[in-house]
Design a protein around this motif. Structure first.
Motif, mmCIF file in Angstrom:
data_model
loop_
_atom_site.group_PDB
_atom_site.id
_atom_site.type_symbol
_atom_site.label_atom_id
_atom_site.label_comp_id
_atom_site.label_asym_id
_atom_site.label_seq_id
_atom_site.Cartn_x
_atom_site.Cartn_y
_atom_site.Cartn_z
ATOM 1 N N PRO A 114 0.835 -1.206 0.000
ATOM 2 C CA PRO A 114 0.000 0.000 0.000
ATOM 3 C C PRO A 114 0.869 1.255 0.000
ATOM 4 O O PRO A 114 1.979 1.257 0.541
ATOM 5 C CB PRO A 114 -0.809 -0.118 1.289
ATOM 6 N N PRO A 115 0.387 2.321 -0.614
ATOM 7 C CA PRO A 115 1.159 3.567 -0.615
ATOM 8 C C PRO A 115 1.247 4.124 0.805
ATOM 9 O O PRO A 115 0.394 3.840 1.648
ATOM 10 C CB PRO A 115 0.350 4.484 -1.526
ATOM 11 N N PRO A 116 2.266 4.919 1.074
ATOM 12 C CA PRO A 116 2.407 5.479 2.421
ATOM 13 C C PRO A 116 1.259 6.446 2.712
ATOM 14 O O PRO A 116 0.659 7.010 1.792
ATOM 15 C CB PRO A 116 3.755 6.202 2.379
ATOM 16 N N PRO A 117 0.953 6.641 3.969
ATOM 17 C CA PRO A 117 -0.128 7.559 4.327
ATOM 18 C C PRO A 117 0.179 8.980 3.841
ATOM 19 O O PRO A 117 1.327 9.369 3.665
ATOM 20 C CB PRO A 117 -0.180 7.508 5.852
ATOM 21 N N LYS A 118 -0.873 9.741 3.602
ATOM 22 C CA LYS A 118 -0.746 11.105 3.075
ATOM 23 C C LYS A 118 0.111 11.977 3.999
ATOM 24 O O LYS A 118 0.896 12.797 3.532
ATOM 25 C CB LYS A 118 -2.127 11.708 2.903
ATOM 26 N N LEU A 122 3.440 14.121 2.889
ATOM 27 C CA LEU A 122 3.561 15.558 3.143
ATOM 28 C C LEU A 122 4.796 15.876 3.968
ATOM 29 O O LEU A 122 5.520 16.845 3.706
ATOM 30 C CB LEU A 122 2.304 16.086 3.836
ATOM 31 N N LEU A 123 5.064 15.072 4.969
ATOM 32 C CA LEU A 123 6.256 15.290 5.790
ATOM 33 C C LEU A 123 7.543 15.127 4.965
ATOM 34 O O LEU A 123 8.507 15.876 5.152
ATOM 35 C CB LEU A 123 6.265 14.343 6.989
ATOM 36 N N GLU A 124 7.562 14.170 4.063
ATOM 37 C CA GLU A 124 8.729 13.986 3.197
ATOM 38 C C GLU A 124 8.913 15.203 2.290
ATOM 39 O O GLU A 124 10.035 15.645 2.053
ATOM 40 C CB GLU A 124 8.584 12.713 2.364
ATOM 41 N N GLU A 125 7.809 15.734 1.758
ATOM 42 C CA GLU A 125 7.899 16.929 0.914
ATOM 43 C C GLU A 125 8.439 18.117 1.706
ATOM 44 O O GLU A 125 9.287 18.875 1.212
ATOM 45 C CB GLU A 125 6.534 17.257 0.318
#
Length: 133
Positions: A114-118, A122-125
């Protein structure tokens, strides 16, 4: 002493030990298939073909004399060897086929993660933006 240490290092590598185990198992598997062909498969085929013992099928090229044994072409033993090879090849094909199927399922399971949580995205961005400043 250096050569002994190098040999010990070579002999204890995982690939060499795996190869040795494979050879031992392959030899045992070969004797099982030889018995399967010789004792289980070929007798019924011989009965179907008119009580023929394939191991005794041969063509005498030169008859035996007092001084020399007969020269024969043992094509029955060759037929048994071909059947044995086909059985071993089929068994290896089926084993590899099962292994490849399991490997594909495992790879597909890993790809469907599954893709990582939103929030994480956002934190990575934000982290990447802060690094660039």
């Amino acid at each position: 002493m250096k050569i002994i240490n190098e040999f010990r290092e070579f002999a204890m590598r995982g690939n060499v030990i795996d190869l040795a185990v494979g050879i031992v198992i392959g030899t045992a598997f070969g004797s099982i298939t030889n018995s399967l062909v010789k004792d289980v498969i070929m007798p019924p085929i011989g009965v179907i073909l008119g009580k023929v013992d394939f191991s005794k099928l041969s063509w005498t090229m030169i008859e035996a004399t007092d001084n020399a044994a007969a020269v024969t072409l043992n094509y029955g033993l060759f037929i048994q060897s071909v059947v044995n090879f086909v059985i071993v090849a089929w068994a290896m094909f089926m084993i590899i086929k099962v292994m490849n199927t399991l490997k594909r399922k495992q790879e597909a399971g890993a790809a469907d993660a599954p893709p990582p949580p939103k929030q994480e995205v956002l934190l990575e961005e934000i982290r990447d933006l802060l690094k660039n400043k």
